[in-house]
Design an enzyme around this catalytic site. Structure first.
Site, mmCIF file in Angstrom:
data_model
loop_
_atom_site.group_PDB
_atom_site.id
_atom_site.type_symbol
_atom_site.label_atom_id
_atom_site.label_comp_id
_atom_site.label_asym_id
_atom_site.label_seq_id
_atom_site.Cartn_x
_atom_site.Cartn_y
_atom_site.Cartn_z
ATOM 1 N N ARG A 23 0.873 -1.585 0.119
ATOM 2 C CA ARG A 23 0.182 0.036 -0.063
ATOM 3 C C ARG A 23 0.867 1.215 0.034
ATOM 4 N NH1 ARG A 23 1.603 2.391 4.312
ATOM 5 N NH2 ARG A 23 1.097 1.431 6.169
ATOM 6 N N GLY A 24 0.354 2.484 -0.055
ATOM 7 C CA GLY A 24 1.334 3.605 -0.468
ATOM 8 C C GLY A 24 1.271 3.595 1.069
ATOM 9 N N TYR A 29 0.805 2.024 12.882
ATOM 10 C CA TYR A 29 -0.011 1.119 13.591
ATOM 11 C C TYR A 29 -0.874 0.795 14.299
ATOM 12 C CZ TYR A 29 -0.029 -1.677 18.170
ATOM 13 O OH TYR A 29 -0.383 -2.384 19.221
ATOM 14 N N GLY A 92 -4.433 4.284 4.090
ATOM 15 C CA GLY A 92 -2.996 3.881 3.129
ATOM 16 C C GLY A 92 -3.977 2.874 1.855
ATOM 17 N N LEU A 104 -8.528 2.128 5.451
ATOM 18 C CA LEU A 104 -8.330 2.393 6.426
ATOM 19 C C LEU A 104 -8.742 2.433 7.653
ATOM 20 C CD1 LEU A 104 -11.189 3.632 8.341
ATOM 21 C CD2 LEU A 104 -12.056 4.214 5.472
ATOM 22 N N CYS A 121 3.078 7.868 9.843
ATOM 23 C CA CYS A 121 2.297 8.392 8.735
ATOM 24 C C CYS A 121 3.609 9.334 8.349
ATOM 25 C CB CYS A 121 1.090 9.283 8.390
ATOM 26 S SG CYS A 121 -0.466 7.891 8.465
#
Length: 163
Positions: A23-24, A29, A92, A104, A121
């Site tokens: 994922r981007g 966490y 993400g 999310l 992030c």
């Protein structure tokens, strides 16, 4: 650990397993007490691009929080939802051939300490919060049902003037 992440957790949190993801984004966490929703959508069929999808997901999260009289906002260039400058929800996404996966996370009632060992992030010093710190009583099932309704309403809407 998203595809853009270079920094790993700092001690003593370096004992938490790190999972590399396609994922981007940077690093986040995930733990017990957090709602994680993976969105599997055909954005081509929806007629929206990645930026509109992110805005609609953020709008759904803010609508959920507004139902509980929590004022939330977004930040340009920093996907997610914030309450008083503290991140409560992260996004993400991965989009391949017009299809999304990943999604999310919403902090509901969890141990926030592991966020201290990372730059959530990718933002050094970014503080996080959770619904349990903002509401008297949190009912995860109720929150989940409400968020699903908000996501459906937001993602499948066509908003005038949306960019």
């Amino acid at each position: 650990q998203g595809t853009s992440c270079d920094a790993l957790p700092a001690p003593p949190f370096d004992m938490i397993p790190v999972v590399k993801s396609d994922r981007g984004g940077q690093i986040t966490y995930h733990g017990k007490g957090q709602l994680i929703i993976y969105l599997l959508l055909d954005i081509k069929r929806l007629g929206i691009g990645p930026k509109k999808l992110v805005k609609r997901i953020e709008r759904a999260l803010m609508a959920l929080l507004a139902k509980h009289k929590i004022v939330a906002n977004t930040r340009p260039g920093a996907p997610g939802v914030y309450v008083d400058a503290r991140k409560i929800a992260a996004l993400g996404l991965r989009i391949k051939r017009g299809m999304t996966y990943h999604g999310l996370s919403l902090n509901i009632d969890m141990d926030l300490a592991p966020f201290n060992g990372i730059d959530p992030c990718g933002y050094a010093g970014l503080e996080v919060t959770q619904l349990a710190d903002l509401l008297d009583k949190v009912q995860p099932k109720h929150i989940t049902d409400q968020l699903i309704d908000c996501l459906i309403a937001s993602i499948y809407s066509s908003t005038e003037g949306e960019t």
